[in-house]
Design a protein around this motif. Structure first.
Motif, short mmCIF file in Angstrom:
data_model
loop_
_atom_site.label_atom_id
_atom_site.label_comp_id
_atom_site.label_asym_id
_atom_site.label_seq_id
_atom_site.Cartn_x
_atom_site.Cartn_y
_atom_site.Cartn_z
N LEU A 97 5.50 6.77 -7.19
CA LEU A 97 6.32 7.84 -8.14
C LEU A 97 7.88 8.65 -6.98
O LEU A 97 7.30 8.77 -5.12
CB LEU A 97 6.12 8.66 -8.36
CG LEU A 97 4.46 9.18 -9.21
CD1 LEU A 97 3.67 10.24 -9.73
CD2 LEU A 97 4.89 7.98 -10.78
N GLY A 98 8.47 9.26 -7.13
CA GLY A 98 9.95 9.08 -6.37
C GLY A 98 10.26 7.76 -6.05
O GLY A 98 11.34 8.43 -4.93
N HIS A 99 9.85 6.76 -6.18
CA HIS A 99 10.99 5.22 -5.16
C HIS A 99 11.71 4.82 -6.63
O HIS A 99 12.45 4.21 -5.62
CB HIS A 99 9.73 4.13 -3.73
CG HIS A 99 9.83 5.91 -2.63
ND1 HIS A 99 10.56 6.02 -1.73
CD2 HIS A 99 8.41 6.12 -2.88
CE1 HIS A 99 9.84 6.52 -1.03
NE2 HIS A 99 9.27 6.85 -1.25
N ASN A 100 10.97 5.19 -7.75
CA ASN A 100 11.50 3.82 -8.50
C ASN A 100 11.33 2.85 -8.44
O ASN A 100 12.00 2.16 -8.48
CB ASN A 100 13.14 3.93 -8.93
CG ASN A 100 13.72 3.36 -10.09
OD1 ASN A 100 13.04 3.43 -11.01
ND2 ASN A 100 14.92 3.48 -9.82
N ILE A 101 9.81 2.45 -8.10
CA ILE A 101 9.35 0.66 -7.84
C ILE A 101 8.50 1.12 -8.86
O ILE A 101 7.49 1.74 -8.48
CB ILE A 101 8.78 1.24 -6.36
CG1 ILE A 101 10.41 0.92 -5.12
CG2 ILE A 101 8.17 -0.13 -5.73
CD1 ILE A 101 9.32 0.95 -4.09
N VAL A 102 8.39 -0.06 -9.51
CA VAL A 102 7.01 -0.32 -10.30
C VAL A 102 6.39 -2.07 -9.39
O VAL A 102 7.90 -2.67 -10.26
CB VAL A 102 7.10 -0.45 -11.22
CG1 VAL A 102 6.06 -0.68 -12.35
CG2 VAL A 102 7.76 1.12 -11.69
N THR A 103 5.27 -2.25 -9.43
CA THR A 103 4.95 -3.05 -9.42
C THR A 103 3.68 -3.98 -9.88
O THR A 103 3.03 -2.91 -10.52
CB THR A 103 5.20 -3.72 -7.55
OG1 THR A 103 4.53 -5.37 -7.82
CG2 THR A 103 4.29 -2.71 -6.90
N ALA A 104 3.01 -4.85 -9.50
CA ALA A 104 1.63 -5.01 -10.10
C ALA A 104 0.73 -5.83 -8.79
O ALA A 104 1.10 -6.18 -8.09
CB ALA A 104 1.82 -5.88 -11.43
N ASN A 105 -0.67 -5.25 -8.70
CA ASN A 105 -1.17 -5.85 -8.43
C ASN A 105 -1.70 -6.45 -7.26
O ASN A 105 -2.09 -7.00 -6.35
CB ASN A 105 -1.88 -7.51 -8.81
CG ASN A 105 -1.85 -7.52 -10.80
OD1 ASN A 105 -2.10 -6.58 -10.84
ND2 ASN A 105 -1.19 -8.67 -11.22
N GLU A 106 -0.48 -5.52 -6.45
CA GLU A 106 -0.64 -5.17 -4.83
C GLU A 106 -0.35 -3.70 -4.90
O GLU A 106 1.13 -3.51 -4.98
CB GLU A 106 1.01 -6.07 -4.64
CG GLU A 106 0.64 -6.67 -3.57
CD GLU A 106 1.38 -8.15 -3.56
OE1 GLU A 106 1.16 -8.75 -3.21
OE2 GLU A 106 2.94 -7.59 -2.70
N ILE A 107 -0.48 -2.94 -3.86
CA ILE A 107 -0.31 -1.16 -2.97
C ILE A 107 0.05 -2.13 -1.70
O ILE A 107 -0.97 -2.18 -0.77
CB ILE A 107 -1.43 -0.71 -3.67
CG1 ILE A 107 -2.10 -0.92 -5.21
CG2 ILE A 107 -0.70 0.45 -3.13
CD1 ILE A 107 -3.05 -0.12 -5.11
N HIS A 108 1.24 -1.34 -1.32
CA HIS A 108 1.18 -1.75 0.37
C HIS A 108 1.23 -0.46 0.16
O HIS A 108 2.41 1.34 -0.44
CB HIS A 108 2.92 -2.44 -0.03
CG HIS A 108 2.92 -3.20 -0.17
ND1 HIS A 108 3.54 -4.38 0.46
CD2 HIS A 108 3.21 -4.22 -1.47
CE1 HIS A 108 3.64 -5.77 0.37
NE2 HIS A 108 3.21 -5.58 -0.99
#
Lengths: 392, 341
Positions: free
Chosen positions: B146-157
């Motif tokens: 949220l706030g970064h406009n990033i959506v990804t999957a199965n991986e949390i950095h």
């Protein structure tokens, strides 16, 4: 119907207690033991086998049936163990494996543990209490047949390739209409629901037997500790299985009649199922444990020579503190079922999770109450009242 | 008489299971190199939980040894030595001490420790700037910054050494988020948001898994938490914020055409293209991820090709349909997907 003195082994028209019966006249050539035997005998033959009402026949039958389910569950467990022998094993595909562990767990919980103990109670209680029979033999038979039929209905899911596959806890929404279409979960809900009715019926009979059919002079406080264990367990069965039955009916309504008790997209609460289920599930552990503990207590005090003195004799009267500890042992789980929801807690109010440990949290419930409909509220209030929980 | 002989010969036999148990314990500790373990914590929250775990193990072991010692004493005592022992004068004191006072003291202590741990775990993270929302799906994890406009999957950095707020919810059924080396479990419940925080002491990869049975492929619903040094994390954020570039080479351009026409776009999003599906994982930077199919295999060309051709072969029951691409189309598609870094 009345047996005459000239018939050495009169065949009574029906066995069991309850029906008014004319006691045959005592004559010198018929030994009284023989006549007593005949009077209480079950009907003969194959048909008679189904009509047997005696508590020993019935208790043994319930235990034998429960043991059969136990063997089936054991076979399923062995299949699962084979799959787990090595990683990435392809012996069972995931769908079959999920079906097996669901069937195994449900069978052990609903079709083995509880009926086995109830069968044992029905078999043993007249001996413990000093009477001839259970109070309602036909209720016992009803209990046996509902249990057996429920189990058969449950297992017939294999014939229709609709094996329940959502775990023995059947959490919604996974077990709801959207994620488990088909008949699998209906076999689970209806088959086990019928078996639960049998369990409740046996529970009622056990309670009544203990409350009103003790030998003269045997007060509750003089009753063997095992009978206490059966009494408390039977009460727990009554309350725990009633709750589960209500939950199962609500889920079946959700699945087939379009209600939304547990559907979060329509204002229902998936956590409500977890509450209803664990109000059953947590006491269930003690329903299995307390009679076993009662058996151990009684066997040790009966078989151990060191205890064979004064009031430590076989079937020694249970003192008040023994009885209280048994009661306490089963009241507690009714208050602490929310342990099982510990991971479902809401984040920022973490203090709420601390209260799970105190066995009486209600704060966390608020999170899923936000969008409650009145019927949800009503159900929870009902549950809360029955179990002495303060609704949050 | 025989019975008594059997019991007096018991001490050696009784020690055996205890030793076997200890040995099994040692062997179990050896497992930590293969799978994530709660007793090898890599973050402050998991460390608190592990501490509590060890204390409970010690208390439980002490009580077990005590009970076994009492049982052994009872078994070894010769019958008929002293009939007055049948009801020793101190029996009621023993019941009060051992049955009421001791459980009360031990359980109160354990309760206090548990509550203390829970309170420590609930301390809110210092910074609220980085909020990661994780949405459970059958059978993968959607990760939104949220706030970064990033959506990804199965991986949390996450940045190493710094707490990150995590909000958990579910798109379909109940899942449970568990990264054993970093924190306890927390359920992901549809219609409800649970939140906690993650913090890893050092940069590294930490395995996570779904801990609530969620359907046919529950066992293959894994994720990876990747803790990075601040610089690397900042680089990663910037890189992930970029939309996908239009590929330069012809094969990859052909792959983009395949991607847009073969039905992929019904479920997948690639920012910067017309693909805006939302049922499956976002693919804008899929080539930069380390695993495929929710943590079940390394992300390489072979696995990716196999996955696209027949996902039901590798993970039966997952919601991605098999494709009917020609070999040429598949090669082009793979070339395109590999540009999504």
């Amino acid at each position: 119907m009345e047996s005459t003195a000239t018939t050495p082994r009169p065949q009574p028209r029906q066995g069991g207690a309850g029906a008014p019966r004319v006691v045959p006249e005592l004559t010198p050539d018929t030994p009284v033991e023989e006549r007593l035997e005949a009077l209480w005998a079950d009907p003969p033959g194959f048909i008679g086998w189904f009509r047997a009402l005696q508590n020993d026949a019935l208790g043994g039958r319930i235990m034998l049936t429960a043991f059969t389910f136990f063997l089936l569950a054991g076979i399923m467990a062995l299949l699962m163990r084979l799959q787990l022998v090595s990683a990435e094993n392809t012996f069972l595909d995931p769908q079959v494996y999920n079906g097996l562990f669901t069937m195994h767990g449900s069978t052990m919980m609903f079709l083995f543990a509880v009926p086995m103990l109830e069968g044992f109670a029905i078999y043993l209680l007249p001996l413990l209490l000093g009477n001839r029979e259970m109070p309602f033999p036909r209720l016992g038979v009803f209990s046996f047949f509902t249990f057996a039929m429920g189990g058969i209905l449950f297992f017939s899911s294999f014939l229709f390739s609709a094996v329940p596959d959502t775990g023995w806890f059947a959490y919604v929404p996974l077990s709801g209409p959207h994620f488990s279409p088909g008949l699998a979960l209906d076999f689970w809900l209806l088959g086990l629901g019928v078996a639960e009715i049998g369990a409740i019926a046996a529970g009622i009979e056990i309670i009544i037997a203990i409350m009103i059919m003790r030998a003269p002079g045997m007060t509750l406080s003089r009753m063997p500790i095992l009978a206490w264990a059966f009494l408390i367990t039977a009460f727990a069965i009554l309350f725990a299985f009633m709750t589960l039955l209500i939950g199962s009916m609500m889920l079946e309504l959700d699945r087939k009649f379009g209600t939304h008790f547990f559907d979060p997209t329509a204002g229902g609460s998936p956590l409500l199922w977890q509450h209803l289920f664990w109000v059953f599930g947590h006491p269930e552990v003690y329903i299995q444990f307390i009679p076993a503990a009662g058996m151990v207590s009684m066997i040790i005090s009966g078989r151990c020579p060191d205890f064979r003195m004064a009031d430590h004799d076989l079937g020694r009267p249970s003192r008040l503190e023994d009885a209280l500890s048994v009661c306490h042992g089963l009241l507690l789980p009714f208050c602490s079922w929310r342990n099982h929801r510990c991971h479902g807690r809401r984040g920022p109010t973490r203090l709420a999770s601390a209260r799970f440990v105190f066995c009486r949290s209600s704060l966390s419930l608020r999170s899923d109450r936000r969008r409650d409909f009145s019927y949800l509220r009503g159900t929870e209030l009902l549950v809360a009242q029955v179990y002495g929980q303060a609704p949050g | 008489m025989n019975e008594r002989k059997a019991t007096t010969g018991a001490p050696g036999a009784a020690l055996f299971p205890i030793l076997a148990g200890l040995l099994a314990g040692v062997l179990l500790v050896g497992c930590q190199s293969y799978s994530p373990s709660v007793i090898a914590p890599q973050g402050p929250a998991a460390a608190r939980i592990a501490d509590l775990w060890w204390i409970l193990l010690a208390v439980g072991s002490a009580i077990f040894v005590l009970v076994m010692a009492i049982l052994l004493t009872a078994l070894l005592r010769r019958r008929g030595d002293d009939d007055t022992l049948a009801r020793p004068p101190s029996s009621s004191r023993m019941i009060i001490l051992g049955g009421i006072v001791m459980p009360l003291v031990v359980l109160s202590g354990v309760l206090a420790l548990t509550v203390n741990t829970l309170l420590a775990l609930s301390t809110p993270a210092e910074s609220e700037e980085n909020i990661v929302e994780v949405v459970g799906h059958q059978f993968w994890w959607e990760v939104r910054y949220l706030g970064h406009n990033i959506v990804t999957a199965n991986e949390i950095h996450i940045p190493a050494g710094r707490p990150v707020q995590v909000r958990l919810t579910s798109h379909d059924v109940i899942h449970s988020f568990w990264v054993p080396e970093l924190h306890g479990k927390l359920d992901m419940i549809p219609g409800q948001t649970n939140s906690f925080w993650l913090q890893a002491d050092n940069p590294g990869e930490y395995k996570g898994l779904c801990a609530e049975f969620c359907g046919v492929q529950h066992a293959k619903m894994n994720l990876l938490v990747i803790a990075q040094a601040e610089d690397d994390y900042a680089t990663w954020l910037t890189q992930q914020q970029q939309p996908a570039r239009v590929p330069a080479e012809p094969l990859a351009q052909r792959g983009l055409e395949v991607f847009l026409s073969a039905g992929c776009v019904e479920c997948h999003t690639v920012r910067g293209t017309d693909a805006t599906g939302s049922l499956g994982p976002e693919l804008t930077h899929v080539a930069s991820r380390r695993t495929l199919g929710a943590g079940i295999m390394p992300n390489n060309r072979g696995n990716l090709g196999g996955w696209i051709a027949d996902p039901q072969q590798m993970k039966p029951g997952n919601l991605m349909p098999s494709s009917s691409l020609s070999s040429e189309e598949l090669q082009a598609l793979l070339a395109y997907v590999e540009t999504l870094r």
